[in-house]
Each structure stands twice: as C-alpha cells, then as structure tokens.
Design a protein around this motif. Structure first.
Motif, PDB file in Angstrom:
ATOM      1  N   THR A 100       0.832  -1.204   0.000  1.00  0.00           N
ATOM      2  CA  THR A 100       0.000   0.000   0.000  1.00  0.00           C
ATOM      3  C   THR A 100       0.865   1.253   0.000  1.00  0.00           C
ATOM      4  N   ARG A 101       1.946   1.257   0.790  1.00  0.00           N
ATOM      5  CA  ARG A 101       2.823   2.427   0.821  1.00  0.00           C
ATOM      6  C   ARG A 101       3.365   2.718  -0.581  1.00  0.00           C
ATOM      7  N   VAL A 102       3.794   1.683  -1.272  1.00  0.00           N
ATOM      8  CA  VAL A 102       4.355   1.844  -2.620  1.00  0.00           C
ATOM      9  C   VAL A 102       3.279   2.322  -3.593  1.00  0.00           C
ATOM     10  N   GLU A 103       2.110   1.693  -3.552  1.00  0.00           N
ATOM     11  CA  GLU A 103       1.025   2.060  -4.473  1.00  0.00           C
ATOM     12  C   GLU A 103       0.567   3.491  -4.251  1.00  0.00           C
ATOM     13  N   PHE A 104       0.428   3.892  -2.985  1.00  0.00           N
ATOM     14  CA  PHE A 104      -0.054   5.239  -2.694  1.00  0.00           C
ATOM     15  C   PHE A 104       0.963   6.284  -3.134  1.00  0.00           C
ATOM     16  N   ALA A 105       2.248   5.992  -2.942  1.00  0.00           N
ATOM     17  CA  ALA A 105       3.298   6.916  -3.382  1.00  0.00           C
ATOM     18  C   ALA A 105       3.272   7.063  -4.902  1.00  0.00           C
ATOM     19  N   GLU A 106       3.133   5.954  -5.607  1.00  0.00           N
ATOM     20  CA  GLU A 106       3.084   6.013  -7.071  1.00  0.00           C
ATOM     21  C   GLU A 106       1.867   6.793  -7.555  1.00  0.00           C
ATOM     22  N   TYR A 107       0.787   6.733  -6.809  1.00  0.00           N
ATOM     23  CA  TYR A 107      -0.428   7.478  -7.150  1.00  0.00           C
ATOM     24  C   TYR A 107      -0.264   8.975  -6.863  1.00  0.00           C
ATOM     25  N   MET A 108       0.315   9.299  -5.683  1.00  0.00           N
ATOM     26  CA  MET A 108       0.324  10.684  -5.205  1.00  0.00           C
ATOM     27  C   MET A 108       1.425  11.556  -5.804  1.00  0.00           C
ATOM     28  N   PHE A 109       2.635  11.025  -6.000  1.00  0.00           N
ATOM     29  CA  PHE A 109       3.752  11.887  -6.393  1.00  0.00           C
ATOM     30  C   PHE A 109       3.497  12.652  -7.699  1.00  0.00           C
ATOM     31  N   PRO A 110       2.958  12.020  -8.755  1.00  0.00           N
ATOM     32  CA  PRO A 110       2.660  12.798  -9.965  1.00  0.00           C
ATOM     33  C   PRO A 110       1.621  13.896  -9.721  1.00  0.00           C
ATOM     34  N   ILE A 111       0.637  13.610  -8.862  1.00  0.00           N
ATOM     35  CA  ILE A 111      -0.389  14.612  -8.570  1.00  0.00           C
ATOM     36  C   ILE A 111       0.216  15.779  -7.800  1.00  0.00           C
ATOM     37  N   ILE A 112       1.082  15.494  -6.830  1.00  0.00           N
ATOM     38  CA  ILE A 112       1.741  16.559  -6.053  1.00  0.00           C
ATOM     39  C   ILE A 112       2.582  17.436  -6.966  1.00  0.00           C
ATOM     40  N   ARG A 113       3.352  16.810  -7.882  1.00  0.00           N
ATOM     41  CA  ARG A 113       4.187  17.600  -8.801  1.00  0.00           C
ATOM     42  C   ARG A 113       3.327  18.473  -9.705  1.00  0.00           C
ATOM     43  N   GLU A 114       2.214  17.914 -10.157  1.00  0.00           N
ATOM     44  CA  GLU A 114       1.319  18.693 -11.025  1.00  0.00           C
ATOM     45  C   GLU A 114       0.707  19.857 -10.253  1.00  0.00           C
ATOM     46  N   ARG A 115       0.350  19.632  -8.995  1.00  0.00           N
ATOM     47  CA  ARG A 115      -0.271  20.669  -8.169  1.00  0.00           C
ATOM     48  C   ARG A 115       0.727  21.775  -7.821  1.00  0.00           C
ATOM     49  N   ARG A 116       2.003  21.421  -7.677  1.00  0.00           N
ATOM     50  CA  ARG A 116       3.025  22.463  -7.448  1.00  0.00           C
ATOM     51  C   ARG A 116       3.147  23.360  -8.673  1.00  0.00           C
ATOM     52  N   ALA A 117       3.041  22.750  -9.854  1.00  0.00           N
ATOM     53  CA  ALA A 117       3.177  23.519 -11.102  1.00  0.00           C
ATOM     54  C   ALA A 117       1.912  24.308 -11.414  1.00  0.00           C
ATOM     55  N   ASN A 118       0.757  23.732 -11.078  1.00  0.00           N
ATOM     56  CA  ASN A 118      -0.526  24.376 -11.398  1.00  0.00           C
ATOM     57  C   ASN A 118      -1.440  24.321 -10.187  1.00  0.00           C
ATOM     58  N   PRO A 119      -1.177  25.158  -9.174  1.00  0.00           N
ATOM     59  CA  PRO A 119      -1.975  25.095  -7.944  1.00  0.00           C
ATOM     60  C   PRO A 119      -3.440  25.433  -8.187  1.00  0.00           C
ATOM     61  N   GLY A 120      -4.298  24.777  -7.433  1.00  0.00           N
ATOM     62  CA  GLY A 120      -5.731  25.045  -7.504  1.00  0.00           C
ATOM     63  C   GLY A 120      -6.239  25.577  -6.178  1.00  0.00           C
ATOM     64  N   ASP A 121      -7.525  25.335  -5.910  1.00  0.00           N
ATOM     65  CA  ASP A 121      -8.147  25.844  -4.686  1.00  0.00           C
ATOM     66  C   ASP A 121      -8.374  24.726  -3.677  1.00  0.00           C
TER      67      ASP A 121
END
Length: 406
Positions: free
Chosen positions: A182-203
């Motif tokens: 689960t730790r591995v799967e969640f990291a693989e899911y979250m890291f691309p989203i975090i990087r995208e959110r840093r580049a294009n922050p929302g609300d």
C-alpha cells in the motif's frame, strides 16, 4: 504488577467480542500488564493514559511510530518532536480550523453528505455503515485534496489495509506485506499529482499544503504524501466509526435520539459521549525515554506502552456510571470535547492531540443533521441489535435502519 489471571488476553476472541469487562478487570486488579505477544506494557486507568498523552517531561515519546506507522505512511508528523514537530504542525493545522474550515472545507462536507443521502431518501431502508459512514469521510478527504472521487474504492482499500497494519498486534506477515504494498502504491499514485499541483496550484487542500511555508520551511513531496496517507487512514477510519457509533448509541437509546432530533445543538454532546463510551480508536502506543512509575509498577526506559483508551474512558474514578451512555452527563464537557483540553481521551491529548478533531466534528455535525432531516423517523431494522467489531479500532460493521421514504 497485580495478578492478570482473570483478565482476558487482548488478542483473544473473548476480548474481540466484548473488551469492556476485560478493561474493567484491568483497571481494578491489573492496571499495568506486561503483554508478551505485543512486546508492550498495557495501561488502562484514566490517570495513567492521560499522563502518557499529556507528558511534558518527554518521558512518553512517539518513537514507536518509527516502526508502527512509517512502514505504511512514510515519516509523518506523529513521529516528530520539538521544533520540527511544531513547524510541521503549523504548516498543516490552519487548513483544519477557523476560516479555512468554514469557508473552504465545510461546503465540501455538506455537498458530499447530500450526494450520499439523496439516493437513499426514497428507499425507506438503508445500512448506515455501508451506504454512508464508510463512504462519507473518504469522499470528503478526497474532495478536499482535489483527488478523483472515482478512485474511492482504491482509497478505501488503501486505508483499510493501513488500519489493519496498525492494528496487526499479532504480527500477521500477510497483513504486514499488504501494508508495504500500500505504501508503494499510494506513493506512485500521489507523487505525480503533487508535482502537477506544485506547477498548477488550484483551490484544494493539496495545493495549500504544497504552498504552505513557516519560517522558511516548506513541505517536501514526501512530507505531503505521508500526510495525505495519514489523513486518509486516520480521518477515514475514525470518522467512519464515530458516525456509525453515534447512531448505534442513539438508536439503542430512543429517548436520547428524540432529544437530539428536537435540539440539534445536542449533536456535540452525542459525539463527545460516543467518543468516551465507544471510541473509534481503542489503543494508541507510546515509547518510554526513561523509567516511569504508574499505577501497578514501573515501566523501564525504551519500552512500548499500549494506552488503552477504551478502558480509560470508562474509568469509574473519572466518570460517573461509566458503562452507561448518557449525552446529558455532567462530567463530560462538550464545549472542549474537540480540543486538547477534552475530558475524554479519544483524540489523545497534549502536543499530539488529533489535528483533525475539528474536521471530524464538522463532518459529524453535518452528516448527523442531514441524516436526521432525511429520515426523521429513523429506527433500527426489526430485531437488529448493533454490535461492534475490531480491537485496535472498533465500531459497528452494519447498521440497518428503516424510515418513511421521502
């Protein structure tokens, strides 16, 4: 240490069926137990658990989370101390209180409650656990973070696996392996989203966490991923069981349910009393940095201490008629029940008091209000008697109700 011969083991089927008689026996005759299977000391009296949580001398640490939590979440705020802890808490806490909670998160909570309740209004029957309680907090957290709620089943699967890992008191290797996956799967899911959110922050909350800064310190991608993992598991499991517990307790005490239905300000009292009487989390661990003497003896330095919240919250030395559910009791104050000054121990206390307590309160108030509005004559299905399941976390697995269709 006092005798433990009449105390059911915490890993026994008897204890899982109903831990409260065992808790009473512990408090009365064995307030300090060395538990070989979990390699920990069990404490059960209110004054001892309160001391472990409030400890200002740094005798009771959260070093146990290095092996208990980090393998599934990564390094979280729970493990930190001193300035490192205060800075990290200052980064995340504002998102869960005050105007941020009221303006950004409350509309999300209200919308998610409606989305789940609207389809069952006309049915005349529902299982409050399956149809609402297990889904509501996970949907809220996913929505808050700006994640895709279509991934609900994945989120639910992840947090269920994490909670099983945390409650793996018997050391089942398959549960441990599932937690690692689960730790591995969640990291693989979250890291691309975090990087995208840093580049294009929302609300959303994830964007807020990406931008948060205190004294020049910002959260790393790993920090944010670990916090989101913790939020999903801790916020999902506990609020799920709290909502189910409130209704189980009220439905089996119809006069108190009627009072809450008539006066919704009593929801806070019902929530506080549920946290005391049937807390979602029954055990929280600490680790000793020095020898410490509690009721029943001395715990050596470097030991793991299992703080039995479910036992301490029913201590007759602290609460009048502790085995009675009573939202009108005068020894539990709802005004401070969701703060570090709480009379109960369900959110812990001290510097590691649950950062999401006010979020949980907002979810519970909203969910209970909307359910009572949608089902004004809600009652248990004929012949159904609510029962709890679980040892580390505990709550009703099912709660079928009947009501007049809208």
């Amino acid at each position: 240490m006092a005798t433990t011969q009449h105390v059911p083991d915490i890993l026994s089927p008897e204890f899982a069926e109903n831990p409260y008689p065992a808790y009473r026996a512990m408090r009365e005759s064995a307030p300090l137990i060395w538990h070989e299977a979990t390699n920990s000391w069990l404490i059960s009296r209110f004054e001892d658990v309160e001391r472990a949580f409030k400890d200002k001398d740094s005798v009771f640490t959260t070093d146990n989370y290095d092996w208990q939590v980090e393998p599934v979440h990564g390094k979280t705020i729970l493990q930190l101390s001193g300035r490192e802890h205060s800075v990290r808490r200052a980064l995340v806490a504002p998102a869960f209180r005050g105007s941020e909670l009221r303006d950004r998160i409350l509309p999300v909570i209200e919308r998610n409650a409606r989305e789940l309740i609207d389809p069952i209004r006309s049915a005349g029957e529902a299982d409050l656990v399956d149809a609402f309680a297990t889904r509501f907090p996970v949907n809220v957290i996913a929505d808050m973070l700006g994640l895709d709620k279509a991934d609900h089943e994945r989120f639910h699967g992840w947090y269920t696996t994490v909670i099983a890992f945390l409650g793996n008191l018997a050391g089942d290797p398959e549960i441990a392996a599932a937690g690692d996956r689960t730790r591995v799967e969640f990291a693989e899911y979250m890291f691309p989203i975090i990087r995208e959110r840093r580049a294009n922050p929302g609300d959303d909350l994830l964007s807020v966490l990406c931008a948060a800064e205190v004294d020049g310190v910002r959260m790393s991608d790993e920090d944010i991923k670990a916090f989101c993992s913790l939020l999903l598991a801790a916020g999902g499991e506990t609020t799920d069981k709290a909502i189910a517990g409130i209704f189980a307790n009220l439905l089996t005490h119809p006069e108190q349910l009627a009072a809450v239905r008539e006066d919704r300000s009593l929801i806070d009292r019902a929530f506080a009393e549920t946290l005391r009487y049937t807390p979602p989390v029954h055990m929280i661990m600490r680790q000793t940095a020095a020898d410490v003497t509690l009721s029943g003896g001395t715990i050596p330095a470097g030991a793991t201490v299992t703080c039995l919240i479910g036992a301490a919250n029913r201590d007759a030395e602290r609460f009048h008629e502790p085995d009675t559910f009573n939202i009108f009791r005068d020894d539990l104050t709802s005004a401070n029940a969701f703060s570090a000054a709480a009379d109960h121990l369900a959110f812990a206390l001290g510097r590691h008091f649950c950062v999401g307590a006010l979020l949980a309160r907002a979810e519970v108030e909203t969910g209970v209000n909307q359910l009572l509005d949608a089902m004004p004559d809600m009652r248990l299905a004929d012949g159904f008697v609510p029962s709890e399941q679980g040892v580390f976390t505990r709550g009703p697995a099912s709660l079928p109700v009947r009501f007049t269709p809208a």
